[in-house]
Design an enzyme around this catalytic site. Structure first.
Site, PDB file in Angstrom:
ATOM      1  N   PHE A 201      10.387   8.076   3.736  1.00  0.00           N
ATOM      2  CA  PHE A 201      10.396   6.606   3.736  1.00  0.00           C
ATOM      3  C   PHE A 201      11.463   6.144   2.745  1.00  0.00           C
ATOM      4  CE2 PHE A 201       8.888   2.371   2.743  1.00  0.00           C
ATOM      5  CZ  PHE A 201       8.395   1.917   3.953  1.00  0.00           C
TER       6      PHE A 201
ATOM      7  N   ASP B  80       2.719  11.274  -1.379  1.00  0.00           N
ATOM      8  CA  ASP B  80       2.687   9.865  -1.008  1.00  0.00           C
ATOM      9  C   ASP B  80       1.678   9.720   0.127  1.00  0.00           C
ATOM     10  OD1 ASP B  80       3.056   7.389   0.221  1.00  0.00           O
ATOM     11  OD2 ASP B  80       5.097   7.250  -0.576  1.00  0.00           O
TER      12      ASP B  80
ATOM     13  N   TYR C 297      -2.617  -1.621   1.611  1.00  0.00           N
ATOM     14  CA  TYR C 297      -2.574  -2.673   2.643  1.00  0.00           C
ATOM     15  C   TYR C 297      -2.447  -2.113   4.039  1.00  0.00           C
ATOM     16  CZ  TYR C 297       2.369  -1.770   1.607  1.00  0.00           C
ATOM     17  OH  TYR C 297       3.568  -1.162   1.362  1.00  0.00           O
ATOM     18  N   LYS C 298      -2.296  -0.784   4.184  1.00  0.00           N
ATOM     19  CA  LYS C 298      -2.188  -0.190   5.525  1.00  0.00           C
ATOM     20  C   LYS C 298      -3.598   0.071   6.048  1.00  0.00           C
ATOM     21  CE  LYS C 298       2.544   1.162   4.645  1.00  0.00           C
ATOM     22  NZ  LYS C 298       3.483   2.176   4.168  1.00  0.00           N
TER      23      LYS C 298
ATOM     24  N   ARG D   5       5.378   2.675  17.405  1.00  0.00           N
ATOM     25  CA  ARG D   5       4.173   3.216  16.758  1.00  0.00           C
ATOM     26  C   ARG D   5       2.958   2.393  17.178  1.00  0.00           C
ATOM     27  NH1 ARG D   5       5.318   3.656  10.379  1.00  0.00           N
ATOM     28  NH2 ARG D   5       5.180   1.385  10.637  1.00  0.00           N
TER      29      ARG D   5
HETATM   30  C1  LIG Z   1       4.487   1.689   3.289  1.00  0.00           C
HETATM   31  C2  LIG Z   1       5.182   2.707   2.478  1.00  0.00           C
HETATM   32  C3  LIG Z   1       5.807   2.349   1.270  1.00  0.00           C
HETATM   33  C4  LIG Z   1       5.839   0.918   0.798  1.00  0.00           C
HETATM   34  O1  LIG Z   1       6.063   0.817  -0.559  1.00  0.00           O
HETATM   35  P1  LIG Z   1       5.575  -0.460  -1.412  1.00  0.00           P
HETATM   36  O2  LIG Z   1       5.936  -0.092  -2.771  1.00  0.00           O
HETATM   37  O3  LIG Z   1       4.107  -0.614  -1.154  1.00  0.00           O
HETATM   38  O4  LIG Z   1       6.305  -1.658  -0.888  1.00  0.00           O
HETATM   39  C5  LIG Z   1       6.400   3.368   0.527  1.00  0.00           C
HETATM   40  N1  LIG Z   1       6.387   4.654   0.960  1.00  0.00           N
HETATM   41  C6  LIG Z   1       5.804   5.007   2.119  1.00  0.00           C
HETATM   42  C7  LIG Z   1       5.795   6.439   2.549  1.00  0.00           C
HETATM   43  C8  LIG Z   1       5.197   4.051   2.914  1.00  0.00           C
HETATM   44  O5  LIG Z   1       4.641   4.394   4.079  1.00  0.00           O
END
Ligand SMILES: *Cc1c(COP(=O)(O)O)cnc(C)c1O
Length: 425
Positions: A135, A220, A245-246, A398
């Site tokens: 990511f 992560d 939030y997911k 997705r």
């Molecule tokens: C959703 C997601 C993020 C988002 O990062 P925030 O700091 O919450 O904005 C980061 N890394 C991964 C792997 C994600 O899926």
């Protein structure tokens, strides 16, 4: 259309037999463009709002209004140790002891805090291993940490991708890369669930390989927490970080969390970026000049928590505890199996399912690729029909049916809309 007879009936029967069906009523779900209920398959990106979130936030506002500073120690849920109520339910979700987890900050901030403690490059041991499709925020964090330590990505970043022609990572390749980097490897950071493909990685095997190589290992769990069962403590991983939030449905910008393995609970030599909320709670208000960390994950807190971003998470975690991760996972697998079966049956090879089929290798998300490169158009038609998924560049749709609120009949309708979208020129 080649709809096999009996499928809608089967979907209705699966819904009727669903022991978790009533949890849907405890969410507010969005509407489609035509005003009908949307088919919300986007909880991997932002979970919908638990009904109880509203009252949870209102309680904080009422205590603020009625008590102001007094709400730290009085009111419906005193603020001074408000964050502590999250440790037990979060620990149940990630397979840890409550002292190993804390709710704080946001995900990328937490990755930096964890890297401040666990990425300690030495002369020969300076490399960080990640996956090649990490990511973006994770990669930015890692590369900026390398630079912060006076290193460069060219010199110190190891990126492991899928084999040529493959979409998903092979555990054996990751382990081999860890072993090859061996004594030069300082840290491994991998996703519990890969965000683009939905692949579940083997946290236990990869954590063990990293530790055998003498490296620190972190996870992560943005797409893993609340989605798949986890056993962080037993994996031996040093740390993990996630957002809320997911799948967790904690609300936009909800307070995130970290895991720090108990073997680091009282480690004196471990450097950290400190703040007063990580200081020993019993003497925090003595206002002394020297920092004494609380044992466990709480010792990594910096600030008093943003209550309005924390309160909705309590409402969400109550739903996870009431449903139970075991039952959620069972329904999740049934939902994705049903979706996979219908896609394979109805789309006659025009859709490639990127996500691995084996139960141990996937969670709620199915990542789809439209053969022939019309993916974006198909995605837009799905959206117009009220099926909420998301599009990830360059070519992935997705869809993530979530067991807390989605129904089998929604999966059936979504695949029907997908089939129509594919057949429309
Ligand atoms: C959703 C997601 C993020 C988002 O990062 P925030 O700091 O919450 O904005 C980061 N890394 C991964 C792997 C994600 O899926």
């Amino acid at each position: 259309m080649t709809e096999a007879p009996g499928i809608p009936e089967r979907a209705r029967a699966l819904d009727a037999a669903d022991a978790l069906a009533a949890f849907r009523e405890r969410f507010r779900l969005p509407r489609a463009p035509n005003g009908a209920a949307a088919i919300y398959l986007c909880g991997n990106s932002l979970g919908p709002m638990p009904v109880a979130a509203e009252a949870a936030v209102r309680t904080v506002l009422e205590d603020w209004a009625g008590l102001a500073v007094g709400a730290h120690h009085a009111g419906q849920a005193p603020w001074v140790d408000f964050h502590a109520r999250f440790a037990a339910p979060l620990a149940r979700l990630v397979g840890a002891a409550p002292a190993e987890v804390v709710a704080m900050n946001s995900l990328t901030v937490n990755l930096h805090l964890m890297l401040a403690s666990f990425y300690r490059p030495a002369a020969g041991r300076h490399r960080i291993l990640i996956e090649a499709s990490a990511f973006p925020s994770d990669r930015y964090a890692i590369v900026s940490q390398l630079r912060w330590h006076g290193r460069s990505a060219e010199e110190s970043l190891v990126e492991v991708g899928p084999r040529a022609g493959a979409d998903v990572l092979a555990t054996a390749d990751l382990i081999a890369a860890i072993e090859r980097a061996g004594p030069s490897l300082a840290l491994v950071l991998l996703p519990g669930v890969q965000y683009l493909t939905g692949q579940v990685l083997d946290v236990a095997a990869l954590s063990a390989a990293a530790r055998r190589a003498g490296a620190a290992v972190g996870w992560d769990l943005a797409h893993a927490i609340g989605n798949v069962p986890l056993a962080l403590h037993d994996s031996g991983a040093d740390f993990a970080a996630w957002c809320s939030y997911k799948y967790l449905c904690g609300g936009p910008g909800a307070v995130a969390g970290v895991f720090v393995h108990e073997r680091h609970a009282r480690e004196r030599g471990l450097p950290r970026l400190a703040g007063w909320w990580g200081h020993d709670a019993a003497s925090r208000f003595d206002m002394g000049p020297d920092f004494h960390a609380m044992p466990g994950a709480e010792g990594w807190q910096l600030s008093n928590p943003p209550l309005l971003a924390l309160a909705p998470l309590a409402a969400a975690l109550e739903l996870f505890d009431a449903a139970g991760l075991g039952r959620l996972r069972e329904k999740s697998l049934a939902l994705t199996d049903f979706a996979r079966e219908l896609i394979e049956r109805n789309t006659a090879g025009r859709i490639e399912i990127v996500t691995p089929a084996a139960a141990a290798e996937h969670g709620a998300q199915l990542s789809l690729r439209v053969r022939g490169g019309r993916g974006r158009r198909v995605f837009e038609r799905l959206a117009a029909a009220g099926v909420v998924g998301d599009w990830r560049e360059p070519d992935v749709i997705r869809l993530a049916p979530a067991p807390l609120y989605n129904r089998f009949t929604e999966v059936e309708s979504a695949v029907r809309h997908l089939t129509v979208a594919l057949e429309t020129p």
